[in-house]
Design a protein around this motif. Structure first.
Motif, PDB file in Angstrom:
ATOM      1  N   LEU A   1       0.792  -1.236   0.000  1.00  0.00           N
ATOM      2  CA  LEU A   1       0.000   0.000   0.000  1.00  0.00           C
ATOM      3  C   LEU A   1       0.823   1.284   0.000  1.00  0.00           C
ATOM      4  O   LEU A   1       0.326   2.334  -0.395  1.00  0.00           O
ATOM      5  N   GLY A   2       2.020   1.216   0.512  1.00  0.00           N
ATOM      6  CA  GLY A   2       2.837   2.415   0.657  1.00  0.00           C
ATOM      7  C   GLY A   2       2.475   3.168   1.930  1.00  0.00           C
ATOM      8  O   GLY A   2       1.382   3.019   2.469  1.00  0.00           O
ATOM      9  N   GLU A   3       3.423   3.946   2.404  1.00  0.00           N
ATOM     10  CA  GLU A   3       3.240   4.689   3.655  1.00  0.00           C
ATOM     11  C   GLU A   3       2.695   6.084   3.387  1.00  0.00           C
ATOM     12  O   GLU A   3       3.219   6.819   2.565  1.00  0.00           O
ATOM     13  N   LYS A   4       1.658   6.419   4.147  1.00  0.00           N
ATOM     14  CA  LYS A   4       1.115   7.782   4.109  1.00  0.00           C
ATOM     15  C   LYS A   4       1.901   8.674   5.067  1.00  0.00           C
ATOM     16  O   LYS A   4       2.112   9.850   4.809  1.00  0.00           O
ATOM     17  N   GLY A   5       2.315   8.107   6.209  1.00  0.00           N
ATOM     18  CA  GLY A   5       3.071   8.860   7.190  1.00  0.00           C
ATOM     19  C   GLY A   5       3.087   8.162   8.532  1.00  0.00           C
ATOM     20  O   GLY A   5       2.455   7.120   8.719  1.00  0.00           O
ATOM     21  N   VAL A   6       3.812   8.753   9.469  1.00  0.00           N
ATOM     22  CA  VAL A   6       3.967   8.190  10.811  1.00  0.00           C
ATOM     23  C   VAL A   6       3.602   9.245  11.846  1.00  0.00           C
ATOM     24  O   VAL A   6       4.003  10.405  11.715  1.00  0.00           O
ATOM     25  N   VAL A   7       2.850   8.830  12.853  1.00  0.00           N
ATOM     26  CA  VAL A   7       2.490   9.709  13.969  1.00  0.00           C
ATOM     27  C   VAL A   7       3.032   9.078  15.243  1.00  0.00           C
ATOM     28  O   VAL A   7       2.749   7.922  15.545  1.00  0.00           O
ATOM     29  N   LYS A   8       3.825   9.874  15.973  1.00  0.00           N
ATOM     30  CA  LYS A   8       4.329   9.418  17.280  1.00  0.00           C
ATOM     31  C   LYS A   8       3.730  10.314  18.340  1.00  0.00           C
ATOM     32  O   LYS A   8       3.743  11.541  18.201  1.00  0.00           O
ATOM     33  N   LYS A   9       3.217   9.672  19.398  1.00  0.00           N
ATOM     34  CA  LYS A   9       2.614  10.474  20.457  1.00  0.00           C
ATOM     35  C   LYS A   9       2.768   9.803  21.806  1.00  0.00           C
ATOM     36  O   LYS A   9       2.879   8.587  21.922  1.00  0.00           O
ATOM     37  N   LYS A  10       2.756  10.659  22.820  1.00  0.00           N
ATOM     38  CA  LYS A  10       2.681  10.224  24.201  1.00  0.00           C
ATOM     39  C   LYS A  10       1.291  10.615  24.663  1.00  0.00           C
ATOM     40  O   LYS A  10       0.913  11.786  24.589  1.00  0.00           O
ATOM     41  N   ARG A  11       0.533   9.626  25.113  1.00  0.00           N
ATOM     42  CA  ARG A  11      -0.878   9.825  25.438  1.00  0.00           C
ATOM     43  C   ARG A  11      -1.096   9.539  26.920  1.00  0.00           C
ATOM     44  O   ARG A  11      -0.611   8.542  27.447  1.00  0.00           O
ATOM     45  N   LEU A  12      -1.833  10.421  27.562  1.00  0.00           N
ATOM     46  CA  LEU A  12      -2.290  10.192  28.925  1.00  0.00           C
ATOM     47  C   LEU A  12      -3.781   9.916  28.822  1.00  0.00           C
ATOM     48  O   LEU A  12      -4.547  10.770  28.362  1.00  0.00           O
ATOM     49  N   LEU A  13      -4.178   8.713  29.209  1.00  0.00           N
ATOM     50  CA  LEU A  13      -5.560   8.268  29.066  1.00  0.00           C
ATOM     51  C   LEU A  13      -6.288   8.329  30.397  1.00  0.00           C
ATOM     52  O   LEU A  13      -5.826   7.794  31.398  1.00  0.00           O
ATOM     53  N   HIS A  14      -7.442   8.982  30.381  1.00  0.00           N
ATOM     54  CA  HIS A  14      -8.348   9.026  31.530  1.00  0.00           C
ATOM     55  C   HIS A  14      -9.695   8.484  31.079  1.00  0.00           C
ATOM     56  O   HIS A  14     -10.124   8.728  29.947  1.00  0.00           O
ATOM     57  N   LEU A  15     -10.385   7.765  31.963  1.00  0.00           N
ATOM     58  CA  LEU A  15     -11.716   7.241  31.672  1.00  0.00           C
ATOM     59  C   LEU A  15     -12.749   7.971  32.522  1.00  0.00           C
ATOM     60  O   LEU A  15     -12.596   8.090  33.738  1.00  0.00           O
ATOM     61  N   VAL A  16     -13.806   8.452  31.850  1.00  0.00           N
ATOM     62  CA  VAL A  16     -14.922   9.103  32.528  1.00  0.00           C
ATOM     63  C   VAL A  16     -16.191   8.484  31.957  1.00  0.00           C
ATOM     64  O   VAL A  16     -16.557   8.756  30.812  1.00  0.00           O
ATOM     65  N   GLY A  17     -16.827   7.615  32.737  1.00  0.00           N
ATOM     66  CA  GLY A  17     -18.012   6.919  32.244  1.00  0.00           C
ATOM     67  C   GLY A  17     -17.653   6.111  31.015  1.00  0.00           C
ATOM     68  O   GLY A  17     -16.718   5.312  31.030  1.00  0.00           O
ATOM     69  N   GLN A  18     -18.368   6.331  29.922  1.00  0.00           N
ATOM     70  CA  GLN A  18     -18.108   5.601  28.688  1.00  0.00           C
ATOM     71  C   GLN A  18     -17.172   6.361  27.752  1.00  0.00           C
ATOM     72  O   GLN A  18     -17.034   6.012  26.584  1.00  0.00           O
ATOM     73  N   THR A  19     -16.481   7.369  28.293  1.00  0.00           N
ATOM     74  CA  THR A  19     -15.629   8.226  27.472  1.00  0.00           C
ATOM     75  C   THR A  19     -14.162   8.086  27.840  1.00  0.00           C
ATOM     76  O   THR A  19     -13.790   8.075  29.014  1.00  0.00           O
ATOM     77  N   ARG A  20     -13.347   8.006  26.802  1.00  0.00           N
ATOM     78  CA  ARG A  20     -11.894   7.994  26.935  1.00  0.00           C
ATOM     79  C   ARG A  20     -11.408   9.420  26.662  1.00  0.00           C
ATOM     80  O   ARG A  20     -11.665   9.961  25.591  1.00  0.00           O
TER      81      ARG A  20
END
Length: 182
Positions: free
Chosen positions: A103-122
Motif C-alpha cells: 500500500l505504501g506509507e502515508k506517514g507516521v504519527v508518534k505520540k505520548k498519550r495520557l488516558l483518563h476514563l470518565v463513564g463511557q468516554t476515553r
C-alpha cells in the motif's frame, strides 16, 4: 479463489472530537479531576498506509500487542461518528513490511498519550511529535445508543474540560502532519 469464512469483527462505534490544547497542564489537571485517577501513560507509534477510503494504521504499543486499525470518520470539526475495525498482532514489523510493500506509507504519527476514563468516554491528553498538545474525547457508544446521545456526552465533557469550539480540529493527526509537510 479465497473467500473470507468469517466476517471481520466490527468494534463498537464512537463519537469523537479532537482539539488543540493551549494550556496542557491545566487540561490534564481537569481530566484527572473528572476521572478521579492519575490516568495511564501510553506511548504510541502509528504507521498510516495509503488506502482509497478511510484510514488504515498499524499502532505499535509498548509491552502490548500491536494493533491494526481501520476506521472511517467524517473530516469535520466537532463531534463525529467513527466506525472502526481492529485486530492485534505480535509480529508488527512483519505486518508493517507487507503493508508498506502493498500500500505504501502515508506517514507516521508518534505520540505520548495520557488516558483518563470518565463513564463511557476515553479522554486522551496527547503530546504529538511535530504538532504539539491536543486532546481527544472518544465516547464509546453502547448498543442501541444514538449518535445524538454520544454527541451530547462529548459536548458536556468539552464544557467541563474548557474546550472551545474554536479549538476543534477536523481530520486526524496524520492529516495535520501531512499538510504541515506540504
Amino acid at each position: 479463489m479465497w473467500r473470507q469464512t468469517t466476517p471481520a469483527k466490527k468494534m463498537p462505534s464512537n463519537v469523537e472530537i479532537k482539539a488543540k490544547v493551549k494550556d496542557f497542564e491545566t487540561f490534564k489537571k481537569k481530566a484527572k479531576e473528572l476521572s478521579g485517577s492519575e490516568g495511564e501513560v501510553i506511548e504510541q507509534k502509528d504507521i498510516f498506509f495509503n488506502v482509497p477510503q478511510g484510514r488504515l494504521k498499524l499502532r505499535f504499543l509498548q509491552n502490548k500487542p500491536s494493533q491494526l486499525i481501520y476506521y472511517e470518520r467524517d473530516d469535520k470539526s466537532g463531534p463525529k461518528m467513527s466506525d472502526y475495525f481492529i485486530t492485534t498482532t505480535n509480529e508488527p514489523e512483519d505486518l508493517a513490511n507487507v503493508l508498506l510493500q502493498a500500500l505504501g506509507e502515508k506517514g507516521v504519527v508518534k505520540k505520548k498519550r495520557l488516558l483518563h476514563l470518565v463513564g463511557q468516554t476515553r479522554i486522551h491528553c496527547d503530546e504529538v511529535e511535530g504538532l504539539g498538545h491536543f486532546m481527544e474525547l472518544e465516547v464509546v457508544m453502547k448498543e442501541n445508543q444514538s449518535a445524538l446521545e454520544g454527541e451530547e456526552i462529548a459536548k458536556d465533557l468539552m464544557f467541563k474540560l474548557g474546550v472551545e469550539d474554536k479549538d476543534l480540529i477536523k481530520g486526524a493527526y496524520i492529516d495535520l502532519l501531512s499538510s504541515k509537510d506540504a
